[in-house]
Design a protein around this motif. Structure first.
Motif, mmCIF file in Angstrom:
data_model
loop_
_atom_site.group_PDB
_atom_site.id
_atom_site.type_symbol
_atom_site.label_atom_id
_atom_site.label_comp_id
_atom_site.label_asym_id
_atom_site.label_seq_id
_atom_site.Cartn_x
_atom_site.Cartn_y
_atom_site.Cartn_z
ATOM 1 N N LEU A 52 -0.834 18.253 -25.170
ATOM 2 C CA LEU A 52 -1.721 18.453 -26.377
ATOM 3 C C LEU A 52 -2.836 19.347 -26.447
ATOM 4 N N ASP A 53 -2.759 20.381 -27.089
ATOM 5 C CA ASP A 53 -3.558 21.315 -27.236
ATOM 6 C C ASP A 53 -4.643 21.275 -28.573
ATOM 7 N N HIS A 54 -5.499 20.506 -28.313
ATOM 8 C CA HIS A 54 -6.634 20.260 -29.604
ATOM 9 C C HIS A 54 -7.686 20.564 -29.247
ATOM 10 N N PRO A 55 -8.585 21.226 -30.315
ATOM 11 C CA PRO A 55 -9.919 21.897 -30.138
ATOM 12 C C PRO A 55 -10.986 20.672 -29.797
ATOM 13 N N LEU A 56 -10.627 19.475 -29.960
ATOM 14 C CA LEU A 56 -11.631 18.481 -29.786
ATOM 15 C C LEU A 56 -11.425 17.583 -28.321
ATOM 16 N N VAL A 57 -10.491 18.094 -27.623
ATOM 17 C CA VAL A 57 -9.978 17.530 -26.400
ATOM 18 C C VAL A 57 -10.772 18.421 -25.329
ATOM 19 N N ALA A 58 -11.716 18.096 -24.567
ATOM 20 C CA ALA A 58 -12.564 18.673 -23.617
ATOM 21 C C ALA A 58 -11.906 18.220 -22.205
ATOM 22 N N TYR A 59 -11.567 19.172 -21.316
ATOM 23 C CA TYR A 59 -11.062 19.042 -19.938
ATOM 24 C C TYR A 59 -12.324 19.313 -18.979
ATOM 25 N N LEU A 60 -12.451 18.007 -18.340
ATOM 26 C CA LEU A 60 -13.855 18.061 -17.447
ATOM 27 C C LEU A 60 -13.261 18.664 -15.975
ATOM 28 N N ALA A 61 -14.273 18.782 -15.315
ATOM 29 C CA ALA A 61 -14.277 19.347 -14.055
ATOM 30 C C ALA A 61 -13.549 18.590 -12.949
ATOM 31 N N ASP A 62 -13.550 17.302 -13.258
ATOM 32 C CA ASP A 62 -12.834 16.298 -12.423
ATOM 33 C C ASP A 62 -11.287 15.882 -12.852
ATOM 34 N N GLY A 63 -11.039 16.860 -14.018
ATOM 35 C CA GLY A 63 -9.468 16.571 -14.321
ATOM 36 C C GLY A 63 -9.372 15.759 -15.309
ATOM 37 N N ARG A 64 -10.256 14.725 -15.836
ATOM 38 C CA ARG A 64 -10.208 13.997 -16.923
ATOM 39 C C ARG A 64 -10.407 14.566 -18.094
#
Length: 628
Positions: A52-64
């Motif tokens: 999923l490549d969606h502009p509202l999905v934020a990928y955090l530093a801990d992998g979540r």
């Protein structure tokens, strides 16, 4: 630059709903919740979450992963205004407002927009900003109305409320500035660097009370925590960003080329040698001494993939890398292990070619092939040089030594122009063409094609040169501009195959001029003269005024001049087309494709093409608007 809003996809909407309600989530947690809610099988949902490549999905530093709109709702970031920001309405987002940029990009209907120095320089300049006031990375355009009444030095707050990004003055006292040093240490670590957005989002996910009231700007908090920033990365003060970026780049290239550890060591050693030559201005003798001090570390360069990776890395981290690359490669040729000399000769040749000495480059490629008869990259370069000279038989012979060489585009080009066999003629017989000269000095081994036909070969020579590693980015960038108008996963590949993209890269992008400057010494004399004429030909808008039997009469709308042009598929009389009409010897032809021009865009296109310098991206964008 903005992210276009796509039509709603029910399963994507469901995935975002779960992320908003239950996030931040690991990929496994997200998958399980979707499966439990009945949205699909575990395999299907795993694939959805991973891809999923969606502009509202934020990928955090801990992998979540987190839903960006939910994560930022109610948060407030501050920024102290500069004079240019007040007058232009454009606020530099880095670092103070960096966590908000992707949220703004996710919805292009918002009054505030995200602009980027690399993509939107013309729009930024139109706001009246001088070069020194350009933001280095991203910026948020609120407009002058939103900043009316503010002055230089004022502190503004940018908050997310109900999904809107709102700018307002800071009223009253600021909340106590949080000490983020311990949090940065935890998330980033003392010996690492990380993306500022990713780190900021992680802090927000870990602390629901962080940045809920106006406090000191994020940049000031980073500094007071003992951290430095370079671009969109932050690290503990004193961190070597250059070494980190190089290591990251090498790791990426190593994955792309599937290198094993000793090959990676060879790449790193060579890149470090190039850097030393560049920074310390070492000559060849000094570089040889460096290689002598530890020649074995270069052993991993033996394989062509490792040599190609080394070239990729050097090209990616050095602005003017070719002189240093040439010196370093010569030193490894002379003093490196024998097993890597083919690679070193190839690297020397690639550098010499880029520096404008193709004959020196050819000597190195010949040496590489002599040391290893199957050294594919050198054989291919030699085949391309043979093609540039017009020596199709030699080019085909070289490609025959490459596994899969007959599948190369160059092979098809050379076959098309290979000379016909004339077994009835001896070397000293008079040539079949009627020139009166001996066959061996006239047409033996040379193409029988006329200059009108070989014009297509000349164009292919330039096209293949433009697709070389060091020049390909311009062609790819224009293909991406074209592909923006198409909504499918193959858009960029299709755009790359369109004649317009390559032709604009060659001429408005000046790659053909570079080809002639670097390879002109190889071209047959009549092709070199023809290339000079092509450099003087301008693209224009033409009206089809007559047409019959594969020949059309075109009238240049800008100049009024008419020309009879040989064309495969003639447009209807009265049609407007955009093309470059060039002489190919005895005929006039169009080699770079024909673009239909809507009548309502004619004047705009004529104005653009009348400029002394036509921006390639602007031209491709205008000619691609018909697909909208």
């Amino acid at each position: 630059m903005s992210v276009q809003t796509e039509p709603s996809d029910p399963i994507v909407d469901a995935a975002l709903a779960v992320l908003r309600e239950r996030g931040p989530l690991t990929a496994e947690e997200w998958t399980r919740l979707l499966v439990d809610a009945g949205h699909g099988t575990s395999d299907a949902m795993t694939e959805l979450v991973e891809l999923l490549d969606h502009p509202l999905v934020a990928y955090l530093a801990d992998g979540r992963s987190a839903a960006l709109d939910t994560l930022l709702e109610g948060r407030v970031f501050t920024h102290r205004l500069t004079a240019s920001e007040v007058t232009s309405g454009l606020i530099d987002a880095e670092p103070d407002l960096a966590p908000l940029v992707l949220l703004v990009m996710a919805d292009d209907t918002r009054p505030v927009r995200a602009l980027f120095a690399d993509y939107d320089a013309d729009e930024i300049e139109a706001l009246g900003l001088a070069d020194e006031d350009f933001p280095e990375g991203s910026a948020l355009l609120f407009g002058t109305d939103a900043l009316q009444g503010f002055s230089e030095g004022d502190l503004v707050a940018v908050a997310v409320r109900g999904g809107d990004v709102q700018l307002r003055p800071v009223d009253g006292e600021l909340a106590a500035a949080p000490d983020l040093s311990a949090e940065f240490d935890r998330v980033i670590g003392a010996d690492n660097a990380d993306n500022l957005e990713t780190v900021a989002w992680q802090l927000l996910a870990d602390d629901a009370g962080l940045f809920t009231a106006p406090t000191a700007p994020l940049g000031a908090l980073i500094e007071s925590a003992g951290y430095d920033r370079e671009g969109d990365y932050i690290a503990a003060r004193g961190f070597d960003f250059a070494a980190h970026h190089l290591a990251t780049h090498i790791a990426m290239v190593a994955r792309e080329h599937d290198l094993h550890p000793d090959e990676v060591e060879g790449v790193i050693s060579f890149v470090q040698l190039v850097a030393a030559v560049s920074e310390e201005e070492l000559d060849v003798d000094a570089a040889r001494e460096r290689v002598d001090a530890g020649a074995s570390v270069f052993a991993g360069l033996e394989d062509p993939a490792a040599a190609a990776a080394a070239l990729d890395v050097v090209s990616g981290v050095e602005d003017d890398h070719m002189p240093a690359l040439y010196t370093a490669a010569l030193a490894v040729v002379d003093r490196g292990p024998r097993r890597v000399k083919a690679s070193a000769h190839w690297l020397s040749g690639m550098a010499a070619d880029s520096l404008g000495d193709v004959q020196e480059a050819e000597r190195h490629f010949e040496d590489a092939a002599a040391m290893d008869e199957s050294w594919t990259p050198a054989l291919f370069e030699l085949a391309q040089i043979a093609s540039d000279r017009g020596d199709a038989p030699r080019g085909l012979a070289l490609l025959s030594r490459i596994d899969g060489g007959e599948d190369e585009r160059l092979h098809g080009v050379l076959q098309r122009f290979a000379p016909a066999e004339h077994p009835e003629l001896g070397r000293n017989d008079k040539c079949w063409c009627g020139s009166g000269r001996k066959f061996k000095v006239c047409h033996l081994g040379k193409s029988d094609a006329t200059l009108d036909d070989r014009a297509h070969w000349l164009y292919e020579k330039a096209t293949l040169y433009a697709q070389s590693t060091s020049l390909f980015d311009l062609v790819l960038g224009l293909a991406q501009v074209r592909a923006r108008r198409w909504d499918d996963e193959d858009a960029v590949a299709r755009a790359f195959d369109e004649p317009l993209v390559m032709d604009v890269a060659l001429f408005e992008g000046r790659l053909f001029e570079l080809f002639v400057a670097r390879r002109g010494v190889l071209l047959p004399a009549d092709e070199l003269e023809l290339a000079g004429r092509w450099l003087l030909a301008r693209r224009s808008v033409h009206e089809v005024v007559a047409g019959e039997g594969g020949v059309v009469t075109l009238r240049d709308v800008r100049t009024g001049e008419q020309a009879e042009v040989v064309i495969d598929e003639a447009p209807a009389v009265g049609a407007l087309i955009c093309a470059r009409v060039v002489s190919t010897g005895t005929r006039m032809q169009i080699l770079g494709g024909v673009e239909p021009v809507p009548a309502e865009r004619r004047d705009e296109l004529v104005d653009l093409l009348s400029d002394d310098e036509v921006e390639p991206e602007d031209l491709v964008e205008l000619l691609s608007d018909r697909f909208v």
